[in-house]
Design an enzyme around this catalytic site. Sequence first.
Site, PDB file in Angstrom:
ATOM      1  N   ASP A 119     -11.846 -16.925  35.273  1.00 19.44           N
ATOM      2  CA  ASP A 119     -11.503 -18.143  35.999  1.00 19.44           C
ATOM      3  C   ASP A 119     -12.409 -18.187  37.216  1.00 19.44           C
ATOM      4  O   ASP A 119     -12.396 -17.254  38.035  1.00 19.44           O
ATOM      5  CB  ASP A 119     -10.042 -18.107  36.460  1.00 19.44           C
ATOM      6  N   HIS A 148     -13.358 -11.016  30.826  1.00 18.76           N
ATOM      7  CA  HIS A 148     -13.183 -10.874  29.384  1.00 18.76           C
ATOM      8  C   HIS A 148     -14.500 -11.051  28.638  1.00 18.76           C
ATOM      9  O   HIS A 148     -15.476 -11.574  29.186  1.00 18.76           O
ATOM     10  CB  HIS A 148     -12.181 -11.915  28.889  1.00 18.76           C
ATOM     11  N   SER A 188     -15.039 -12.028  43.427  1.00 17.71           N
ATOM     12  CA  SER A 188     -16.447 -11.660  43.351  1.00 17.71           C
ATOM     13  C   SER A 188     -17.193 -12.617  42.437  1.00 17.71           C
ATOM     14  O   SER A 188     -16.791 -13.759  42.288  1.00 17.71           O
ATOM     15  CB  SER A 188     -16.605 -10.210  42.894  1.00 17.71           C
TER      16      SER A 188
END
Length: 269
Positions: free
Chosen positions: A77, A135, A237
Amino acid sequence: MHITNIISQYFGKFAKFEFPLFIQKFINGAYVKFLGLNMSEFRNPKFYKSLNDLFTRELAIPREIDKDKDCFISPSDSLITQCGNLEDDLLLQIKGMEYSVEEMLTYNCANNFAKVKNGTYMNFYLSPKDYHRYHAPCDFKVNKLIHVPGKLYPVNLKYLNKQIDLFVENERVILECTHEEKLFYMVFVGALNVGQMVFNFEPKVETNNDTKEIKIYEYESLEIKKGECLGYFKMGSTVVMVWEKDFVQLEELLGQNVKYGQRIATKST
């Protein structure tokens, strides 16, 4: 150690400390309210034992992902701060600020510099309020993991616009990957506050410690499935993805917020 690493280590100690339950509930609730976290896919904030536990929260409701075998999905996200085609070996940190992909990947990837020249890239910025796990964007094989120690400057838009070569100076972990014999890289960039990155398949990686040496881990048959959780940032980050030339066609996502599982690119035909 640079001052950014020292600050991050102290903040990390605070973030992982488990306060008495009533205090921790207050801290978690205040954090969620202050940053405006959307917790609809996660457990109630009161159940997290520390701020670090809240930062690195798992999805409580499984996320639907684009399962088209010809597409790449967003690994996280995040906000797409820059994307496009490399000009020779140059890509953008932010509009108007170039840096070299060769410097970011280091000489340890020199055998593949010719492949990524004039390739494609996309930058994913995770803010402190985002879901912090990353992911697999497709089915792929991990050839190599490279841990590059460095500083821990903030990676928000303000710093992206003023700190030259931020993605080159900051600590980072580089994954060299192949998908159907095509090459791409995922670069996980550390940031101020905690500054730690975790990789589920390689527990030996320890970021934001006193080491100054680049460490390399190579794999013969490490295969990752699309959507599989690779690990997590302990605070917000950035992830930079770089594909070899003529591998993918990017979606029009510059300046947009994306979700893990959403399509970001399709393999070129």
